[in-house]
Write a protein that holds these residues in place. Structure first.
Motif, PDB file in Angstrom:
ATOM      1  N   GLU A  36      52.000  27.619  30.990  1.00  0.00           N
ATOM      2  CA  GLU A  36      51.185  28.646  30.347  1.00  0.00           C
ATOM      3  C   GLU A  36      50.318  29.359  31.373  1.00  0.00           C
ATOM      4  O   GLU A  36      49.889  28.771  32.358  1.00  0.00           O
ATOM      5  CB  GLU A  36      50.284  28.032  29.279  1.00  0.00           C
ATOM      6  N   ILE A  37      50.079  30.631  31.126  1.00  0.00           N
ATOM      7  CA  ILE A  37      49.183  31.429  31.961  1.00  0.00           C
ATOM      8  C   ILE A  37      48.116  32.020  31.047  1.00  0.00           C
ATOM      9  O   ILE A  37      48.427  32.634  30.024  1.00  0.00           O
ATOM     10  CB  ILE A  37      49.946  32.560  32.686  1.00  0.00           C
ATOM     11  N   TRP A  38      46.858  31.816  31.408  1.00  0.00           N
ATOM     12  CA  TRP A  38      45.727  32.340  30.643  1.00  0.00           C
ATOM     13  C   TRP A  38      45.051  33.423  31.467  1.00  0.00           C
ATOM     14  O   TRP A  38      44.948  33.329  32.683  1.00  0.00           O
ATOM     15  CB  TRP A  38      44.726  31.231  30.351  1.00  0.00           C
ATOM     16  N   LEU A  39      44.571  34.437  30.798  1.00  0.00           N
ATOM     17  CA  LEU A  39      43.815  35.504  31.437  1.00  0.00           C
ATOM     18  C   LEU A  39      42.444  35.533  30.766  1.00  0.00           C
ATOM     19  O   LEU A  39      42.342  35.752  29.564  1.00  0.00           O
ATOM     20  CB  LEU A  39      44.530  36.844  31.253  1.00  0.00           C
ATOM     21  N   THR A  40      41.387  35.269  31.541  1.00  0.00           N
ATOM     22  CA  THR A  40      40.037  35.280  30.978  1.00  0.00           C
ATOM     23  C   THR A  40      39.333  36.571  31.376  1.00  0.00           C
ATOM     24  O   THR A  40      39.625  37.161  32.407  1.00  0.00           O
ATOM     25  CB  THR A  40      39.213  34.067  31.459  1.00  0.00           C
ATOM     26  N   LEU A  41      38.398  36.969  30.544  1.00  0.00           N
ATOM     27  CA  LEU A  41      37.666  38.223  30.750  1.00  0.00           C
ATOM     28  C   LEU A  41      36.221  37.928  31.111  1.00  0.00           C
ATOM     29  O   LEU A  41      35.605  37.033  30.535  1.00  0.00           O
ATOM     30  CB  LEU A  41      37.704  39.062  29.467  1.00  0.00           C
ATOM     31  N   ASP A  42      35.672  38.674  32.036  1.00  0.00           N
ATOM     32  CA  ASP A  42      34.257  38.590  32.379  1.00  0.00           C
ATOM     33  C   ASP A  42      33.498  39.418  31.347  1.00  0.00           C
ATOM     34  O   ASP A  42      33.665  40.641  31.296  1.00  0.00           O
ATOM     35  CB  ASP A  42      34.039  39.139  33.790  1.00  0.00           C
ATOM     36  N   PRO A  43      32.672  38.785  30.515  1.00  0.00           N
ATOM     37  CA  PRO A  43      31.987  39.542  29.449  1.00  0.00           C
ATOM     38  C   PRO A  43      31.047  40.634  29.970  1.00  0.00           C
ATOM     39  O   PRO A  43      30.748  41.581  29.253  1.00  0.00           O
ATOM     40  CB  PRO A  43      31.215  38.484  28.672  1.00  0.00           C
ATOM     41  N   ALA A  44      30.609  40.527  31.206  1.00  0.00           N
ATOM     42  CA  ALA A  44      29.732  41.552  31.773  1.00  0.00           C
ATOM     43  C   ALA A  44      30.514  42.792  32.201  1.00  0.00           C
ATOM     44  O   ALA A  44      29.941  43.861  32.352  1.00  0.00           O
ATOM     45  CB  ALA A  44      28.975  40.980  32.966  1.00  0.00           C
ATOM     46  N   ARG A  45      31.825  42.656  32.412  1.00  0.00           N
ATOM     47  CA  ARG A  45      32.625  43.768  32.928  1.00  0.00           C
ATOM     48  C   ARG A  45      33.725  44.230  31.992  1.00  0.00           C
ATOM     49  O   ARG A  45      34.275  45.311  32.156  1.00  0.00           O
ATOM     50  CB  ARG A  45      33.303  43.357  34.248  1.00  0.00           C
ATOM     51  N   THR A  46      34.122  43.386  31.041  1.00  0.00           N
ATOM     52  CA  THR A  46      35.274  43.712  30.208  1.00  0.00           C
ATOM     53  C   THR A  46      34.959  43.566  28.729  1.00  0.00           C
ATOM     54  O   THR A  46      34.021  42.880  28.344  1.00  0.00           O
ATOM     55  CB  THR A  46      36.470  42.797  30.539  1.00  0.00           C
ATOM     56  N   GLU A  47      35.769  44.230  27.920  1.00  0.00           N
ATOM     57  CA  GLU A  47      35.597  44.178  26.470  1.00  0.00           C
ATOM     58  C   GLU A  47      36.988  44.252  25.827  1.00  0.00           C
ATOM     59  O   GLU A  47      37.794  45.114  26.171  1.00  0.00           O
ATOM     60  CB  GLU A  47      34.743  45.359  26.033  1.00  0.00           C
TER      61      GLU A  47
END
Length: 66
Positions: A36-47
């Motif tokens: 599996e590959i997960w992609l996480t988002l930086d809440p300060a930069r992404t929405e």
């Protein structure tokens, strides 16, 4: 033959490093866990948003400019 293999390995390593740094610059982090590959988002930069593409709603990522 060894030289070719070394060059191919170096190219793969360089490509992987550039890809990771570009993703980090955009506020994204890739995590590999087995198959599996997960992609996480930086809440300060992404929405995470819902966008419309050719009349169909799709999930998209809005990246805030610095």
């Amino acid at each position: 033959m060894t030289g070719i293999a070394s060059m191919m390995a170096a190219r793969w390593f360089w490509t992987a490093m550039l890809t990771r740094s570009e993703m980090a610059e955009l506020g994204l982090t890739r995590i590999d866990q087995g198959e599996e590959i997960w992609l996480t988002l930086d809440p300060a930069r992404t929405e995470l948003k819902t966008c419309t593409l050719a009349g169909t709603p799709v999930i998209c990522i809005k990246i805030k400019e610095r």
